[in-house]
Write an enzyme that holds these catalytic residues in place. Structure first.
Site, PDB file in Angstrom:
ATOM      1  CD  GLN A   9      -2.484  -1.399   2.586  1.00  0.00           C
ATOM      2  OE1 GLN A   9      -2.390  -0.363   3.481  1.00  0.00           O
ATOM      3  NE2 GLN A   9      -3.319  -2.275   2.657  1.00  0.00           N
ATOM      4  CG  HIS A  21      -2.454  -0.995   8.004  1.00  0.00           C
ATOM      5  ND1 HIS A  21      -2.856  -1.845   8.753  1.00  0.00           N
ATOM      6  CD2 HIS A  21      -3.162  -1.388   6.664  1.00  0.00           C
ATOM      7  CE1 HIS A  21      -3.836  -2.535   8.601  1.00  0.00           C
ATOM      8  NE2 HIS A  21      -3.991  -2.468   7.203  1.00  0.00           N
ATOM      9  CD  GLU A  30     -13.407   3.235  15.018  1.00  0.00           C
ATOM     10  OE1 GLU A  30     -13.231   2.231  15.856  1.00  0.00           O
ATOM     11  OE2 GLU A  30     -12.545   4.259  15.234  1.00  0.00           O
ATOM     12  CE1 TYR A  59     -10.847   9.792  18.415  1.00  0.00           C
ATOM     13  CE2 TYR A  59      -8.481  10.224  18.611  1.00  0.00           C
ATOM     14  CZ  TYR A  59     -10.024  10.650  18.568  1.00  0.00           C
ATOM     15  OH  TYR A  59     -10.221  12.217  18.656  1.00  0.00           O
ATOM     16  CE1 TYR A 107      -9.713  -7.478   6.648  1.00  0.00           C
ATOM     17  CE2 TYR A 107      -7.658  -7.712   7.998  1.00  0.00           C
ATOM     18  CZ  TYR A 107      -8.384  -6.970   7.120  1.00  0.00           C
ATOM     19  OH  TYR A 107      -8.214  -5.562   6.898  1.00  0.00           O
TER      20      TYR A 107
END
Length: 373
Positions: free
Chosen positions: A89, A153, A247, A257, A268
């Protein structure tokens, strides 16, 4: 829907209200939209972020490491960009102009960088200026450490607040049990800096021994949407959950958070991550998705060009390949609408200087949503 029901049954005691809230907010696809989607910039592979210059031309980041200038219907490649670490990513990510760009010319962007001693890479924030189709005056403002060869991420989005501070997000880089809850480590955080990269003296962890003092909030998974609310000035994010539990959060100074100690998602493979959806001292999202839509990009509509859209949030869905409109009553999502269904993986969305909505779709390009009266 099946996954949502199973998840709610698994955690019925704590999720009764939230599951009911999700059930009430089913996505509605109206029979007739009040716009048509016109492909405005074509032949883009993975347009991760884009921003409008004062002359209404567009700077576009391609994840593979290209910075594109689109002007008068033509694309040109910007030279002298930093070396981009390509893995999973990671790549060239978000881009944003300084609020006073017309005076100072600063352009901010995030990217995966291999700079450092370890193998792999991590997310970095840089600013630069644009001259003769090339970046100049490049300044590395922040580089997360340590590097890792994991491919997930990286985050990352950029936004400025009303005071001129720059915020940017970095995902937890796949180390969910280590990074997001540790303020001495990068990853799983939203950061705040002065526009020149200095640490604000009132950042929440200034003076805490060993802390990464650029951190503004922590306990995040992978935030890929970040905006300034135009009415309140608050910073809002959206972030990927695992299987369920994406979220939307209102970002508060020093707040936790919760990831991965609390979540509305599961692994998963279907097994629980935790039996807790809330804990004392941890913030609750103002909205969450079960099942996950894989949110990327976010815009708050201030334009009155579209019937009933003003005051809505627009969020891209990577998983289900549509643009979602969320109708707000204050900070509560009261309805959801599916737009551009089946167009492709929506990576970014912006309201342009003309008041129109622009949507970046992987493998296609940037669409302009033209109102139909």
């Amino acid at each position: 829907m099946k996954n949502s029901i199973i998840f709610c049954l698994l955690f019925a005691v704590t999720l009764n209200f939230s599951c009911a809230q999700n059930a009430e907010n089913k996505v509605n696809t109206p029979k007739k939209h009040n716009f048509k989607a016109e492909l405005f910039v074509d032949e883009l592979q993975l347009p991760w972020g884009f921003t409008f210059l004062p002359d209404k031309s567009i700077l576009i980041t391609e994840k593979e490491g290209k910075l594109i200038h689109f002007s008068n219907g033509k694309k040109s490649i910007i030279g002298n960009i930093p070396e981009v670490y390509q893995r999973g990513q990671g790549g060239l990510l978000d881009i944003e102009l300084h609020p006073n760009y017309e005076k100072n010319g600063w352009i901010y962007f995030t990217y995966a960088s291999a700079e450092g001693d370890e193998k792999g890479g991590h997310t970095a924030l840089m600013r630069a200026k644009l001259k003769n189709n090339s970046l100049t005056n490049k300044e590395l403002l922040y580089k997360a450490v340590p590097n890792t060869t994991k491919g997930q991420h990286f985050g990352s989005r950029i936004v400025f607040d009303n005071e001129g501070y720059v915020y940017f997000s970095i995902g937890e880089r796949g180390d969910r049990d280590i990074n997001p809850q540790d303020i001495k480590r990068d990853g799983g955080k939203i950061y705040r800096l002065y526009d020149d990269g200095r640490i604000p003296e009132d950042n929440p962890f200034v003076g805490v021994e060993g802390a990464k003092t650029a951190i503004y909030s922590y306990g995040h998974r992978n935030p890929q949407g970040l905006i300034k609310h135009p009415e309140t000035g608050e910073i809002w994010d959206n972030e990927h959950g695992p299987r369920g539990g994406d979220e939307i959060n209102i970002i508060k100074k020093g707040a936790n958070y919760g990831w991965p100690l609390v979540t509305y998602g599961i692994n998963y493979g279907g097994t629980p991550i935790t039996d807790k959806t809330e804990m004392k001292g941890m913030e609750q999202p103002i909205h969450y998705w079960v099942p996950s839509i894989a949110p990327s990009g976010m815009a708050y509509v201030t334009s009155d060009k579209y019937t009933d859209w003003k005051g809505s949030l627009l969020v891209g869905s990577l998983a289900f390949q549509y643009l979602e409109r969320l109708v707000l009553d204050g900070t509560k999502v009261i309805a959801r609408e599916k737009l551009m269904d089946g167009f492709g993986r929506v990576r970014a969305v912006k309201q342009g200087p003309d008041g129109l909505i622009y949507v970046a779709v992987e493998g296609k390009g940037i669409y302009k949503l033209i109102p139909i009266k």
